[in-house]
Motif scaffolding. Sequence first.
Motif, PDB file in Angstrom:
ATOM      1  N   LYS A  86       0.832  -1.200   0.000  1.00  0.00           N
ATOM      2  CA  LYS A  86       0.000   0.000   0.000  1.00  0.00           C
ATOM      3  C   LYS A  86       0.867   1.250   0.000  1.00  0.00           C
ATOM      4  O   LYS A  86       1.996   1.242   0.508  1.00  0.00           O
ATOM      5  CB  LYS A  86      -0.931   0.009   1.217  1.00  0.00           C
ATOM      6  CG  LYS A  86      -1.874  -1.185   1.278  1.00  0.00           C
ATOM      7  CD  LYS A  86      -2.811  -1.099   2.468  1.00  0.00           C
ATOM      8  CE  LYS A  86      -3.754  -2.302   2.503  1.00  0.00           C
ATOM      9  NZ  LYS A  86      -4.727  -2.226   3.611  1.00  0.00           N
ATOM     10  N   ARG A  90      -1.261   2.104  10.495  1.00  0.00           N
ATOM     11  CA  ARG A  90      -2.524   2.650  10.002  1.00  0.00           C
ATOM     12  C   ARG A  90      -2.510   4.144  10.244  1.00  0.00           C
ATOM     13  O   ARG A  90      -2.184   4.604  11.350  1.00  0.00           O
ATOM     14  CB  ARG A  90      -3.724   2.006  10.698  1.00  0.00           C
ATOM     15  CG  ARG A  90      -5.073   2.606  10.271  1.00  0.00           C
ATOM     16  CD  ARG A  90      -6.235   1.882  10.920  1.00  0.00           C
ATOM     17  NE  ARG A  90      -6.405   0.561  10.356  1.00  0.00           N
ATOM     18  CZ  ARG A  90      -7.082   0.282   9.245  1.00  0.00           C
ATOM     19  NH1 ARG A  90      -7.653   1.267   8.568  1.00  0.00           N
ATOM     20  NH2 ARG A  90      -7.201  -0.949   8.817  1.00  0.00           N
ATOM     21  N   SER A  91      -2.852   4.916   9.238  1.00  0.00           N
ATOM     22  CA  SER A  91      -2.830   6.359   9.355  1.00  0.00           C
ATOM     23  C   SER A  91      -3.844   6.843  10.384  1.00  0.00           C
ATOM     24  O   SER A  91      -4.987   6.378  10.412  1.00  0.00           O
ATOM     25  CB  SER A  91      -3.134   6.995   7.990  1.00  0.00           C
ATOM     26  OG  SER A  91      -3.312   8.395   8.119  1.00  0.00           O
ATOM     27  N   PRO A 105      -7.836   7.156   8.465  1.00  0.00           N
ATOM     28  CA  PRO A 105      -7.958   5.829   9.075  1.00  0.00           C
ATOM     29  C   PRO A 105      -8.284   4.700   8.110  1.00  0.00           C
ATOM     30  O   PRO A 105      -8.119   3.530   8.464  1.00  0.00           O
ATOM     31  CB  PRO A 105      -9.096   6.022  10.095  1.00  0.00           C
ATOM     32  CG  PRO A 105      -9.122   7.485  10.372  1.00  0.00           C
ATOM     33  CD  PRO A 105      -8.748   8.134   9.085  1.00  0.00           C
ATOM     34  N   ASP A 106      -8.718   5.015   6.917  1.00  0.00           N
ATOM     35  CA  ASP A 106      -8.986   3.962   5.936  1.00  0.00           C
ATOM     36  C   ASP A 106      -7.709   3.496   5.244  1.00  0.00           C
ATOM     37  O   ASP A 106      -7.742   2.559   4.433  1.00  0.00           O
ATOM     38  CB  ASP A 106      -9.988   4.448   4.888  1.00  0.00           C
ATOM     39  CG  ASP A 106      -9.483   5.663   4.114  1.00  0.00           C
ATOM     40  OD1 ASP A 106      -8.783   6.496   4.721  1.00  0.00           O
ATOM     41  OD2 ASP A 106      -9.793   5.772   2.919  1.00  0.00           O
ATOM     42  N   GLN A 107      -6.575   4.134   5.565  1.00  0.00           N
ATOM     43  CA  GLN A 107      -5.302   3.796   4.941  1.00  0.00           C
ATOM     44  C   GLN A 107      -4.413   3.047   5.932  1.00  0.00           C
ATOM     45  O   GLN A 107      -4.122   3.545   7.017  1.00  0.00           O
ATOM     46  CB  GLN A 107      -4.578   5.067   4.478  1.00  0.00           C
ATOM     47  CG  GLN A 107      -5.343   5.876   3.448  1.00  0.00           C
ATOM     48  CD  GLN A 107      -5.430   5.152   2.121  1.00  0.00           C
ATOM     49  OE1 GLN A 107      -4.441   4.625   1.623  1.00  0.00           O
ATOM     50  NE2 GLN A 107      -6.617   5.126   1.539  1.00  0.00           N
ATOM     51  N   GLY A 108      -3.996   1.846   5.561  1.00  0.00           N
ATOM     52  CA  GLY A 108      -3.115   1.082   6.422  1.00  0.00           C
ATOM     53  C   GLY A 108      -3.588  -0.344   6.593  1.00  0.00           C
ATOM     54  O   GLY A 108      -4.330  -0.882   5.760  1.00  0.00           O
ATOM     55  N   TYR A 109      -3.171  -0.950   7.691  1.00  0.00           N
ATOM     56  CA  TYR A 109      -3.449  -2.362   7.958  1.00  0.00           C
ATOM     57  C   TYR A 109      -4.204  -2.511   9.268  1.00  0.00           C
ATOM     58  O   TYR A 109      -4.185  -1.615  10.117  1.00  0.00           O
ATOM     59  CB  TYR A 109      -2.150  -3.154   8.003  1.00  0.00           C
ATOM     60  CG  TYR A 109      -1.421  -3.176   6.675  1.00  0.00           C
ATOM     61  CD1 TYR A 109      -1.573  -4.225   5.783  1.00  0.00           C
ATOM     62  CD2 TYR A 109      -0.572  -2.120   6.313  1.00  0.00           C
ATOM     63  CE1 TYR A 109      -0.901  -4.242   4.564  1.00  0.00           C
ATOM     64  CE2 TYR A 109       0.103  -2.129   5.092  1.00  0.00           C
ATOM     65  CZ  TYR A 109      -0.068  -3.186   4.228  1.00  0.00           C
ATOM     66  OH  TYR A 109       0.587  -3.197   3.024  1.00  0.00           O
ATOM     67  N   GLY A 110      -4.846  -3.665   9.447  1.00  0.00           N
ATOM     68  CA  GLY A 110      -5.652  -3.877  10.640  1.00  0.00           C
ATOM     69  C   GLY A 110      -5.254  -5.073  11.470  1.00  0.00           C
ATOM     70  O   GLY A 110      -5.845  -5.314  12.518  1.00  0.00           O
ATOM     71  N   TRP A 163       4.136   1.193   2.291  1.00  0.00           N
ATOM     72  CA  TRP A 163       4.101   0.047   3.196  1.00  0.00           C
ATOM     73  C   TRP A 163       4.328  -1.252   2.440  1.00  0.00           C
ATOM     74  O   TRP A 163       3.903  -1.398   1.281  1.00  0.00           O
ATOM     75  CB  TRP A 163       2.740  -0.052   3.883  1.00  0.00           C
ATOM     76  CG  TRP A 163       2.479   0.985   4.926  1.00  0.00           C
ATOM     77  CD1 TRP A 163       3.242   1.279   6.015  1.00  0.00           C
ATOM     78  CD2 TRP A 163       1.343   1.857   5.004  1.00  0.00           C
ATOM     79  NE1 TRP A 163       2.660   2.281   6.747  1.00  0.00           N
ATOM     80  CE2 TRP A 163       1.486   2.647   6.164  1.00  0.00           C
ATOM     81  CE3 TRP A 163       0.211   2.014   4.212  1.00  0.00           C
ATOM     82  CZ2 TRP A 163       0.554   3.597   6.539  1.00  0.00           C
ATOM     83  CZ3 TRP A 163      -0.723   2.964   4.586  1.00  0.00           C
ATOM     84  CH2 TRP A 163      -0.555   3.742   5.734  1.00  0.00           C
TER      85      TRP A 163
END
Length: 266
Positions: free
Chosen positions: A208, A226-227, A231-236, A260
């Motif tokens: 990403k 995760r930003s 907040p929709d950008q990144g990993y969980g 990333w």
Amino acid sequence: MVQGGRRARRAGLVGALWATAELTVTVGVVVLLLVVHQVWWTNRQAAAAAQDRVQALERSWGRDPAPDPVGPPDALGPSDLPEPAATVAGPVPVPVPVPGSAGTAGPGRSARPAAGPPTRDRAYAVLRIPRLGLVVPVAQGIDKRAVLDKGYVGQYPGTAGPGERGNFALAGHRNTHGEPFRYINRLRAGDELVVDMRGRRYTYVVGKILSETTERDTGVIAPVPRSLVKPDQGYGEPGAYITLTTCTPEYSSKYRLVVWGTLKSS
């Protein structure tokens, strides 16, 4: 008398204008030389020194870097990677480091023994980005003078080491001083990011890209990146991640560009 006075004033005005023009040209030349030094000469110096450091590392490893059998991330021992420094001195053109210290377990990280005090500015690994033709040393810390201005890539204090669970987070200049991360905006999903250490090679795959965020978005280098701004950008989920950060747009430090990747299974 009147005409003589006018001629004298005219001559004085011409002299003043001429002196001003000379001063303007001189200042312009000085500024141009400073720009050339900052943009061109520092690049040459830092890039050359960084490549010398890469070669020195490879010589000290006793071989040319090559893929080695790599165990699971937890297999890293204390001699494989010095612990990151606890603090960073001076301003840095990248997001501020996350709290915490290496050697302690945290979300998405595995505990491992402490390796003792690190040498903050000593390169210990080599980052290779085949798509960009980039080969650059990786050092502890993100201090400008001690690390980034040398043309090195710096590891954020408190982030995971290469191959570990967590986030191996790096910063580098986009412009000047070797500008190792100038073209990371060209990376695409699926590109490889290779990290060589003594006797080990870790390959990450770009997953990403966050094209713009604020300098205070510490979420991008968290153990599970995760930003906080987007907040929709990144990993969980926890995993073994790599993060590259630099300034954007070019020749500006207003925002941050983030790439990333995830550790490739052996």
